[in-house]
Design an enzyme around this catalytic site. Sequence first.
Site, PDB file in Angstrom:
ATOM      1  N   THR A 158       0.760  -1.352  -0.372  1.00 36.20           N
ATOM      2  CA  THR A 158       0.021  -0.014  -0.111  1.00 36.20           C
ATOM      3  C   THR A 158       0.550   1.409   0.058  1.00 36.20           C
ATOM      4  O   THR A 158       1.721   1.243   0.098  1.00 36.20           O
ATOM      5  CB  THR A 158      -0.522   0.150   1.308  1.00 36.20           C
ATOM      6  OG1 THR A 158      -1.580   1.165   1.092  1.00 36.20           O
ATOM      7  CG2 THR A 158       0.266  -0.413   2.397  1.00 36.20           C
ATOM      8  N   ASP A 159       0.137   2.213  -0.059  1.00 41.42           N
ATOM      9  CA  ASP A 159       1.067   4.074  -0.225  1.00 41.42           C
ATOM     10  C   ASP A 159       0.700   3.646   0.414  1.00 41.42           C
ATOM     11  O   ASP A 159       1.669   5.347   1.290  1.00 41.42           O
ATOM     12  CB  ASP A 159       0.200   4.219  -1.683  1.00 41.42           C
ATOM     13  CG  ASP A 159      -1.384   5.218  -0.775  1.00 41.42           C
ATOM     14  OD1 ASP A 159      -1.854   4.427  -0.120  1.00 41.42           O
ATOM     15  OD2 ASP A 159      -1.616   6.016  -1.757  1.00 41.42           O
ATOM     16  N   GLU A 160       0.823   3.185   2.042  1.00 38.30           N
ATOM     17  CA  GLU A 160      -0.044   4.295   3.075  1.00 38.30           C
ATOM     18  C   GLU A 160       1.574   4.020   4.408  1.00 38.30           C
ATOM     19  O   GLU A 160       1.930   4.882   5.274  1.00 38.30           O
ATOM     20  CB  GLU A 160      -0.985   3.790   4.547  1.00 38.30           C
ATOM     21  CG  GLU A 160      -2.119   3.657   3.830  1.00 38.30           C
ATOM     22  CD  GLU A 160      -3.635   3.433   4.791  1.00 38.30           C
ATOM     23  OE1 GLU A 160      -3.157   3.288   5.963  1.00 38.30           O
ATOM     24  OE2 GLU A 160      -4.224   3.634   4.073  1.00 38.30           O
ATOM     25  N   TYR A 183      -2.082  -0.486  11.654  1.00 38.18           N
ATOM     26  CA  TYR A 183      -1.650  -1.051   9.562  1.00 38.18           C
ATOM     27  C   TYR A 183      -0.580  -0.812   8.527  1.00 38.18           C
ATOM     28  O   TYR A 183      -0.626  -2.343   8.637  1.00 38.18           O
ATOM     29  CB  TYR A 183      -3.282  -0.839   8.905  1.00 38.18           C
ATOM     30  CG  TYR A 183      -3.127  -1.385   7.463  1.00 38.18           C
ATOM     31  CD1 TYR A 183      -3.177  -2.485   7.091  1.00 38.18           C
ATOM     32  CD2 TYR A 183      -3.014  -0.157   6.928  1.00 38.18           C
ATOM     33  CE1 TYR A 183      -3.379  -2.862   6.042  1.00 38.18           C
ATOM     34  CE2 TYR A 183      -2.888  -0.175   4.921  1.00 38.18           C
ATOM     35  CZ  TYR A 183      -3.090  -1.621   4.955  1.00 38.18           C
ATOM     36  OH  TYR A 183      -3.152  -2.242   3.066  1.00 38.18           O
ATOM     37  N   LYS A 187       2.314  -3.538   7.329  1.00 35.38           N
ATOM     38  CA  LYS A 187       2.603  -3.416   5.512  1.00 35.38           C
ATOM     39  C   LYS A 187       3.846  -2.914   5.335  1.00 35.38           C
ATOM     40  O   LYS A 187       4.784  -3.545   5.006  1.00 35.38           O
ATOM     41  CB  LYS A 187       1.750  -2.385   5.120  1.00 35.38           C
ATOM     42  CG  LYS A 187       0.186  -3.207   4.986  1.00 35.38           C
ATOM     43  CD  LYS A 187      -0.436  -4.659   4.374  1.00 35.38           C
ATOM     44  CE  LYS A 187       0.046  -4.838   3.102  1.00 35.38           C
ATOM     45  NZ  LYS A 187      -0.275  -5.829   2.283  1.00 35.38           N
TER      46      LYS A 187
HETATM   47  P1  NAD Z   1      -9.941  -7.969   2.206  1.00 40.99           P
HETATM   48  O1  NAD Z   1      -9.289  -6.787   3.496  1.00 40.99           O
HETATM   49  O2  NAD Z   1     -11.383  -7.276   1.230  1.00 40.99           O
HETATM   50  O3  NAD Z   1      -9.498  -8.716   1.599  1.00 40.99           O
HETATM   51  C1  NAD Z   1      -8.681  -9.835   2.779  1.00 40.99           C
HETATM   52  C2  NAD Z   1      -8.911 -11.110   2.446  1.00 40.99           C
HETATM   53  O4  NAD Z   1      -7.242 -11.681   3.341  1.00 40.99           O
HETATM   54  C3  NAD Z   1      -9.530 -11.853   3.535  1.00 40.99           C
HETATM   55  O5  NAD Z   1     -10.245 -12.371   2.120  1.00 40.99           O
HETATM   56  C4  NAD Z   1      -9.480 -12.136   4.190  1.00 40.99           C
HETATM   57  O6  NAD Z   1     -10.389 -13.216   4.472  1.00 40.99           O
HETATM   58  C5  NAD Z   1      -8.163 -12.786   3.970  1.00 40.99           C
HETATM   59  N1  NAD Z   1      -7.187 -13.082   4.986  1.00 40.99           N
HETATM   60  C6  NAD Z   1      -6.772 -12.494   6.389  1.00 40.99           C
HETATM   61  N2  NAD Z   1      -6.431 -12.806   6.907  1.00 40.99           N
HETATM   62  C7  NAD Z   1      -6.057 -13.531   6.775  1.00 40.99           C
HETATM   63  C8  NAD Z   1      -5.059 -14.846   7.448  1.00 40.99           C
HETATM   64  N3  NAD Z   1      -3.595 -14.586   8.916  1.00 40.99           N
HETATM   65  N4  NAD Z   1      -4.468 -16.439   6.370  1.00 40.99           N
HETATM   66  C9  NAD Z   1      -5.682 -16.308   5.232  1.00 40.99           C
HETATM   67  N5  NAD Z   1      -6.057 -15.457   4.524  1.00 40.99           N
HETATM   68  C10 NAD Z   1      -6.576 -14.544   5.240  1.00 40.99           C
HETATM   69  O7  NAD Z   1      -8.345  -6.459   1.840  1.00 40.99           O
HETATM   70  P2  NAD Z   1      -8.277  -6.064  -0.117  1.00 40.99           P
HETATM   71  O8  NAD Z   1      -8.482  -4.472   0.336  1.00 40.99           O
HETATM   72  O9  NAD Z   1      -8.664  -6.823  -0.581  1.00 40.99           O
HETATM   73  O10 NAD Z   1      -6.466  -5.316   0.502  1.00 40.99           O
HETATM   74  C11 NAD Z   1      -6.133  -6.438  -0.259  1.00 40.99           C
HETATM   75  C12 NAD Z   1      -4.325  -6.497  -0.303  1.00 40.99           C
HETATM   76  O11 NAD Z   1      -4.123  -5.475  -0.689  1.00 40.99           O
HETATM   77  C13 NAD Z   1      -3.926  -5.941   1.647  1.00 40.99           C
HETATM   78  O12 NAD Z   1      -2.268  -6.522   1.290  1.00 40.99           O
HETATM   79  C14 NAD Z   1      -4.196  -4.710   1.062  1.00 40.99           C
HETATM   80  O13 NAD Z   1      -3.136  -3.954   1.705  1.00 40.99           O
HETATM   81  C15 NAD Z   1      -3.333  -4.085  -0.272  1.00 40.99           C
HETATM   82  N6  NAD Z   1      -3.860  -3.336  -0.625  1.00 40.99           N
HETATM   83  C16 NAD Z   1      -5.107  -2.163  -0.417  1.00 40.99           C
HETATM   84  C17 NAD Z   1      -5.990  -1.398  -0.771  1.00 40.99           C
HETATM   85  C18 NAD Z   1      -7.280  -1.516  -0.896  1.00 40.99           C
HETATM   86  O14 NAD Z   1      -7.675   0.312  -1.391  1.00 40.99           O
HETATM   87  N7  NAD Z   1      -8.320  -1.502  -0.105  1.00 40.99           N
HETATM   88  C19 NAD Z   1      -4.822  -0.410  -1.456  1.00 40.99           C
HETATM   89  C20 NAD Z   1      -3.135  -0.525  -1.666  1.00 40.99           C
HETATM   90  C21 NAD Z   1      -3.040  -2.381  -0.989  1.00 40.99           C
HETATM   91  O1  DAU Z   2      -4.576   4.116   0.649  1.00 41.00           O
HETATM   92  C1  DAU Z   2      -4.406   2.279   0.075  1.00 41.00           C
HETATM   93  C2  DAU Z   2      -5.067   1.950   1.884  1.00 41.00           C
HETATM   94  O2  DAU Z   2      -6.498   2.383   1.359  1.00 41.00           O
HETATM   95  C3  DAU Z   2      -5.336   0.609   1.722  1.00 41.00           C
HETATM   96  O3  DAU Z   2      -4.027   0.440   2.307  1.00 41.00           O
HETATM   97  C4  DAU Z   2      -6.468   0.560   2.456  1.00 41.00           C
HETATM   98  O4  DAU Z   2      -6.427  -1.868   2.979  1.00 41.00           O
HETATM   99  C5  DAU Z   2      -7.464   0.630   2.782  1.00 41.00           C
HETATM  100  O5  DAU Z   2      -8.206  -0.308   3.521  1.00 41.00           O
HETATM  101  C6  DAU Z   2      -7.786   2.155   2.682  1.00 41.00           C
HETATM  102  O6  DAU Z   2      -7.172   2.777   3.979  1.00 41.00           O
HETATM  103  P1  DAU Z   2      -7.692   4.049   3.747  1.00 41.00           P
HETATM  104  O7  DAU Z   2      -7.684   4.225   5.518  1.00 41.00           O
HETATM  105  O8  DAU Z   2      -7.640   5.383   2.940  1.00 41.00           O
HETATM  106  O9  DAU Z   2      -9.559   3.670   3.875  1.00 41.00           O
HETATM  107  P2  DAU Z   2     -10.702   4.062   4.157  1.00 41.00           P
HETATM  108  O10 DAU Z   2     -11.901   3.482   3.234  1.00 41.00           O
HETATM  109  O11 DAU Z   2     -11.027   3.113   5.501  1.00 41.00           O
HETATM  110  O12 DAU Z   2     -10.974   5.899   4.369  1.00 41.00           O
HETATM  111  C7  DAU Z   2     -10.519   6.288   3.389  1.00 41.00           C
HETATM  112  C8  DAU Z   2     -11.514   7.714   3.667  1.00 41.00           C
HETATM  113  O13 DAU Z   2     -12.263   8.110   4.290  1.00 41.00           O
HETATM  114  C9  DAU Z   2     -10.088   7.965   4.789  1.00 41.00           C
HETATM  115  O14 DAU Z   2      -9.507   9.360   5.141  1.00 41.00           O
HETATM  116  C10 DAU Z   2     -10.899   7.917   5.901  1.00 41.00           C
HETATM  117  C11 DAU Z   2     -12.419   8.311   5.268  1.00 41.00           C
HETATM  118  N1  DAU Z   2     -13.381   7.993   6.042  1.00 41.00           N
HETATM  119  C12 DAU Z   2     -13.444   6.714   6.203  1.00 41.00           C
HETATM  120  C13 DAU Z   2     -14.313   5.823   7.052  1.00 41.00           C
HETATM  121  C14 DAU Z   2     -14.657   4.050   7.068  1.00 41.00           C
HETATM  122  C15 DAU Z   2     -14.571   8.513   6.738  1.00 41.00           C
HETATM  123  O15 DAU Z   2     -14.370   9.733   6.742  1.00 41.00           O
HETATM  124  N2  DAU Z   2     -15.793   7.965   7.359  1.00 41.00           N
HETATM  125  C16 DAU Z   2     -15.594   6.219   6.996  1.00 41.00           C
HETATM  126  O16 DAU Z   2     -16.701   6.365   7.581  1.00 41.00           O
END
Ligand code: NAD
Ligand code: DAU
Length: 377
Positions: A158-160, A183, A187
């Site tokens: 992630t960019d985080e 988190y 990562k």
């Molecule tokens: P998600 O939470 O929707 O899915 C995670 C999946 O991993 C789930 O199916 C869960 O059951 C499985 N999992 C969790 N712990 C596990 C374990 N111990 N063993 C086996 N399976 C396990 O997450 P996502 O949003 O699809 O993110 C996927 C990947 O992408 C992550 O590594 C996250 O850090 C990265 N990422 C997400 C975003 C985003 O915007 N969602 C952006 C950048 C990177």
């Molecule tokens: O940047 C990549 C990341 O994006 C991934 O690594 C994470 O897995 C993914 O969950 C996401 O993280 P964020 O914290 O940016 O996503 P989230 O949807 O939780 O929140 C997006 C923005 O909205 C953040 O600034 C917090 C705000 N927010 C979120 C929720 C859930 C609100 O204002 N209200 C809310 O109820």
Amino acid sequence: MRKLQNILITGGAGFIGSNFIHYLFGQSSAEGNLFNDANFTGKIVNVDCLTYAGNLESLADIEAKFGSGVAEADRRYFFEKVDICDRPQIERIFKQYDIDTVIHFAAESHVDRSILGPEAFMKTNVMGTFTLLDVARNYWKKEDGSLRDDVLFHHISTDEVYGSLGETGYFREDTPYDPRSPYSSSKASSDHVVMAYFHTYGLPITLSNCTNNYGPYQFPEKLLPLMISNIRDGKNLPVYGKGDNIRDWIYVEDHNRAVWLIVNKGVTGEKYNIGGENEWQNIKLLHKVIELTAAQTGKKVEDVEKTITYVKDRPGHDKRYAIDCTKIKTQLGWERKMTFEEGLLETVKWYLKNSEWINNILNGSYKQWVEKNYANR
Ligand code: NAD
Ligand code: DAU
């Protein structure tokens, strides 16, 4: 040449992983099958322990078309309900399916949950990644002790990990890591372990760091599906702090196409940033989502606007994320295919159309979690 035939996908029942499996099998979730350009011919083993975020309903069509729904000889999809920290099971899976590629999505992914309970993040994101790397290193060892070069471990990050930006600037691949939440620190740790396995043992790895994804099958604790379903249900729309934090949004299949490109053509040992070049202040994005969702549901925009509720800010809330993705564009020729206008509308329509998918989550065990943790909203 990488084999890319027996691919272990971790976290395939989650948001990005389930979209990735659809993409590899040519079952794009984008309207009109816009992105079906993966040309994948091999097998997928999906390893997921099904935490609250894992959902096999997201893969029901894949199971029917490529998994248990077809004759054994034609089968290309296998699901294994296994925890990535469970070393004996991971070893068994590498052997049983003769894994030549790992694409590692599995993680605890929600920042808010990492603040409430960081332990699971350290276990899965750090120890789980370590377990996979170490099993891969042993399984891919040749008789002379060196490692095969037709294999790959791709780590999704992630960019985080780069921290928080002010009003200007972009995260580049050489930006120093500065994670702020449990988190992002977990990562960041996993990224370092991945790079260490490359430098120390020569494990063939690639790594990608992406911005905020949006699209189908995202768990409704995350901003966009949460807001769409709350608008649908006439509930309050919780905005953290002043709503002025900025995120860069990318359509999930543009991310997944980038991952597949790296897995095919990325240079071993390199990391690539993936971004949407599409920054939105949370509150401005919410106004846009309200406009689109109201139009689709026949609600009045001004009525929905009244449900916006400013709530206590997320502790340590990163101000702004923005990615410089010049490297993947110039070196691998990646480009995004989905415009934000199109992608956001399609996403709103998807959640409204797939109300059963989302209702099953909202009415399941997640309901108690919301009642316990978000009672003051
Ligand atoms: P998600 O939470 O929707 O899915 C995670 C999946 O991993 C789930 O199916 C869960 O059951 C499985 N999992 C969790 N712990 C596990 C374990 N111990 N063993 C086996 N399976 C396990 O997450 P996502 O949003 O699809 O993110 C996927 C990947 O992408 C992550 O590594 C996250 O850090 C990265 N990422 C997400 C975003 C985003 O915007 N969602 C952006 C950048 C990177
Ligand atoms: O940047 C990549 C990341 O994006 C991934 O690594 C994470 O897995 C993914 O969950 C996401 O993280 P964020 O914290 O940016 O996503 P989230 O949807 O939780 O929140 C997006 C923005 O909205 C953040 O600034 C917090 C705000 N927010 C979120 C929720 C859930 C609100 O204002 N209200 C809310 O109820």
